[in-house]
Write a protein that holds these residues in place. Structure first.
Motif, PDB file in Angstrom:
ATOM      1  N   LEU A  74       0.813  -1.217   0.000  1.00  0.00           N
ATOM      2  CA  LEU A  74       0.000   0.000   0.000  1.00  0.00           C
ATOM      3  C   LEU A  74       0.847   1.267   0.000  1.00  0.00           C
ATOM      4  O   LEU A  74       0.312   2.355  -0.216  1.00  0.00           O
ATOM      5  CB  LEU A  74      -0.942   0.014   1.213  1.00  0.00           C
ATOM      6  N   LYS A  75       2.127   1.126   0.233  1.00  0.00           N
ATOM      7  CA  LYS A  75       2.972   2.324   0.276  1.00  0.00           C
ATOM      8  C   LYS A  75       4.169   2.247  -0.662  1.00  0.00           C
ATOM      9  O   LYS A  75       5.120   2.994  -0.511  1.00  0.00           O
ATOM     10  CB  LYS A  75       3.422   2.606   1.712  1.00  0.00           C
ATOM     11  N   ASN A  76       4.109   1.383  -1.673  1.00  0.00           N
ATOM     12  CA  ASN A  76       5.258   1.226  -2.568  1.00  0.00           C
ATOM     13  C   ASN A  76       5.216   2.114  -3.809  1.00  0.00           C
ATOM     14  O   ASN A  76       6.031   1.964  -4.708  1.00  0.00           O
ATOM     15  CB  ASN A  76       5.437  -0.245  -2.956  1.00  0.00           C
ATOM     16  N   ALA A  81      -0.864   0.870  -6.049  1.00  0.00           N
ATOM     17  CA  ALA A  81      -0.885   1.443  -4.699  1.00  0.00           C
ATOM     18  C   ALA A  81      -1.574   2.805  -4.712  1.00  0.00           C
ATOM     19  O   ALA A  81      -2.362   3.124  -3.805  1.00  0.00           O
ATOM     20  CB  ALA A  81       0.530   1.556  -4.142  1.00  0.00           C
ATOM     21  N   ILE A  82      -1.282   3.604  -5.737  1.00  0.00           N
ATOM     22  CA  ILE A  82      -1.933   4.917  -5.852  1.00  0.00           C
ATOM     23  C   ILE A  82      -3.440   4.743  -6.027  1.00  0.00           C
ATOM     24  O   ILE A  82      -4.235   5.415  -5.364  1.00  0.00           O
ATOM     25  CB  ILE A  82      -1.324   5.724  -7.022  1.00  0.00           C
ATOM     26  N   THR A 138       1.599  10.332  -0.309  1.00  0.00           N
ATOM     27  CA  THR A 138       3.009   9.916  -0.374  1.00  0.00           C
ATOM     28  C   THR A 138       3.247   9.018  -1.587  1.00  0.00           C
ATOM     29  O   THR A 138       4.304   9.119  -2.228  1.00  0.00           O
ATOM     30  CB  THR A 138       3.464   9.194   0.908  1.00  0.00           C
ATOM     31  N   ASN A 139       2.276   8.175  -1.929  1.00  0.00           N
ATOM     32  CA  ASN A 139       2.428   7.350  -3.132  1.00  0.00           C
ATOM     33  C   ASN A 139       2.505   8.215  -4.382  1.00  0.00           C
ATOM     34  O   ASN A 139       3.331   7.957  -5.265  1.00  0.00           O
ATOM     35  CB  ASN A 139       1.264   6.351  -3.250  1.00  0.00           C
ATOM     36  N   VAL A 140       1.660   9.216  -4.461  1.00  0.00           N
ATOM     37  CA  VAL A 140       1.662  10.089  -5.644  1.00  0.00           C
ATOM     38  C   VAL A 140       2.996  10.830  -5.756  1.00  0.00           C
ATOM     39  O   VAL A 140       3.595  10.894  -6.825  1.00  0.00           O
ATOM     40  CB  VAL A 140       0.473  11.091  -5.580  1.00  0.00           C
ATOM     41  N   PHE A 141       3.482  11.378  -4.646  1.00  0.00           N
ATOM     42  CA  PHE A 141       4.722  12.153  -4.697  1.00  0.00           C
ATOM     43  C   PHE A 141       5.957  11.284  -4.868  1.00  0.00           C
ATOM     44  O   PHE A 141       6.975  11.754  -5.367  1.00  0.00           O
ATOM     45  CB  PHE A 141       4.860  13.040  -3.454  1.00  0.00           C
TER      46      PHE A 141
END
Length: 143
Positions: A74-76, A81-82, A138-141
């Motif tokens: 979920l955070k990769n 994930a996004i 955080t995924n997008v950035f």
């Protein structure tokens, strides 16, 4: 953006989402007497209301399982994930917005347990909205 969301927080959110799915029938029946209200609808509308209730319960449970079983995924910052964190964030932000906009006009039954439960559930909804929104951002950035 360099925000690190720890796995334990994601898993905690997952456990909370599963809890909301499991407690949902109790809340509908004991707190809001939902089934008696639904019985006043036409038969088709009764089935629609029950079906949407099951959808909500299923989504909460599924989102919880995803968080518990694959928190790292979920955070990769992958496209998936996004997409998943964006979907779950929108779901919970929408739930919190609905709570604020519409639910204050309804009276929670007076039992102390229900009042405490109301605050607890709202705190969980805000937690889910914040955790998944941060994961999405955080995924997008980091993509």
């Amino acid at each position: 953006m360099n925000i690190q969301i720890p796995n334990w927080l994601i898993v905690l959110g997952g456990c909370g989402q599963i809890f909301t799915a499991l407690i949902y029938p109790y809340i509908r029946h004991q707190v809001f007497d939902w089934y008696n209200d639904v019985k006043q609808l036409k038969p088709l509308n009764q089935e629609i209301a029950k079906t949407y209730g099951r959808y909500i319960q299923g989504l909460n449970f599924s989102f919880g399982l995803i968080a518990i079983l694959i928190p790292n995924d979920l955070k990769n910052a992958t496209n998936l994930a996004i997409a998943i964190t964006g979907l779950i964030a929108a779901y919970w932000v929408g739930k919190v917005a609905t709570q604020i906009a519409y639910y204050p006009m309804y009276e929670i039954p007076k039992r102390k347990l229900f009042k405490i439960g109301n605050y607890g559930m709202n705190a969980l909804f805000v937690l889910f909205a914040v955790v998944y929104s941060l994961l999405f951002i955080t995924n997008v950035f980091n993509h």
